[in-house]
Write an enzyme that holds these catalytic residues in place. Structure first.
Site, mmCIF file in Angstrom:
data_model
loop_
_atom_site.group_PDB
_atom_site.id
_atom_site.type_symbol
_atom_site.label_atom_id
_atom_site.label_comp_id
_atom_site.label_asym_id
_atom_site.label_seq_id
_atom_site.Cartn_x
_atom_site.Cartn_y
_atom_site.Cartn_z
ATOM 1 N N GLY A 15 0.826 -1.212 0.000
ATOM 2 C CA GLY A 15 0.000 0.000 0.000
ATOM 3 C C GLY A 15 0.854 1.254 0.000
ATOM 4 O O GLY A 15 0.609 2.203 -0.760
ATOM 5 N N ASP B 21 8.313 6.880 8.058
ATOM 6 C CA ASP B 21 7.825 6.312 9.314
ATOM 7 C C ASP B 21 6.767 7.265 9.830
ATOM 8 O O ASP B 21 6.926 8.488 9.753
ATOM 9 C CB ASP B 21 8.962 6.163 10.331
ATOM 10 N N HIS C 172 -0.420 14.460 6.910
ATOM 11 C CA HIS C 172 0.973 14.530 7.343
ATOM 12 C C HIS C 172 1.922 14.010 6.268
ATOM 13 O O HIS C 172 2.947 14.605 5.981
ATOM 14 C CB HIS C 172 1.135 13.741 8.642
#
Ligand code: IMP
Length: 212
Positions: A17, A74, A193
């Protein structure tokens, strides 16, 4: 200062994904992306206690293993009332079975137990680029908002149904992918984000996007 990223790079992920999303973001900039998984590289252990450190661990390992510039991300959810948890443990709170309904229920329950009235939270995405010669650069995007329980929406993934970004009344789980992750063509700030971190990376390291 590094050169721009161009040609072929490796995406330090084994998650299909994430790879798809990164490829879509990079393609208009003329970048061909292969994944660490496709190259048979092993996954390093994410031992850092912050997002930037973990993104750098993954990017460095992939750049070294592939001999190509590497991009790693991350990310996670930080809840104010929980002192920033689940943070770098966001994926782990969902357990082996990736049960995010259970992870969100744990957030709700721990917030209640904390006694704090705060519903504030933010998502963070750290994008790290590492070159085989040891150079590296990091870009960090954040989006602030309120946690929403009961959760709402079935779109997106992970903690999306419990997060309402500032300025909106709908959760990420009620938004289209374009609304959440899209990069506005007019140069306005993206919402998520990850998209915000990507905008910073693109401005610094990528050739302008070719919309065709
Ligand atoms: P990572 O693969 O170690 O970066 O784990 C990130 C984890 O944070 C994901 O498994 C999700 O649980 C959570 N997360 C990160 N970004 C998002 C988002 O955009 N929506 C919902 N959950 C997210």
């Amino acid at each position: 200062m590094n050169d721009r990223l161009e040609g072929k790079i490796v995406i330090a992920t084994h998650n299909s994904g994430k790879l798809r999303e990164m490829r879509e973001l990079l393609a208009p900039h003329g970048i061909e992306a292969v994944s660490a998984g496709e190259l048979g590289l092993s996954e390093p252990e994410e031992t850092g206690d912050d997002f930037v450190t973990n993104a750098l661990i993954k990017a460095r390992a992939a750049a070294k293993g592939a001999g190509l510039p590497a991009l790693a991300d991350d990310s996670g959810l930080c809840v104010e009332a929980l002192g920033g948890a689940p943070g770098v443990f966001s994926a782990r709170w969902a357990g082996e079975t990736k049960d995010f309904a259970a992870a969100m229920a744990r957030v709700a329950q721990e917030m209640k137990a904390s006694g704090s009235p705060s519903r504030r939270a933010h998502f963070v995405s750290a994008l790290a680029v590492a070159w085989p010669d040891g150079a590296e650069q990091v870009f960090e995007g954040k989006v602030f908002g309120d946690l929403t329980f009961p959760t709402r929406g079935t779109r997106g993934f992970g903690y999306d149904p419990c997060f309402t970004p500032d300025g909106y009344t709908r959760t990420f789980g009620e938004m289209s992918a374009e609304e959440k992750h899209g990069i506005p063509a007019d140069g306005a700030q993206a919402l998520s984000h990850r998209a915000r971190a990507f905008q910073m990376l693109a401005a610094s390291l990528l050739a302008p996007a070719d919309p065709s």
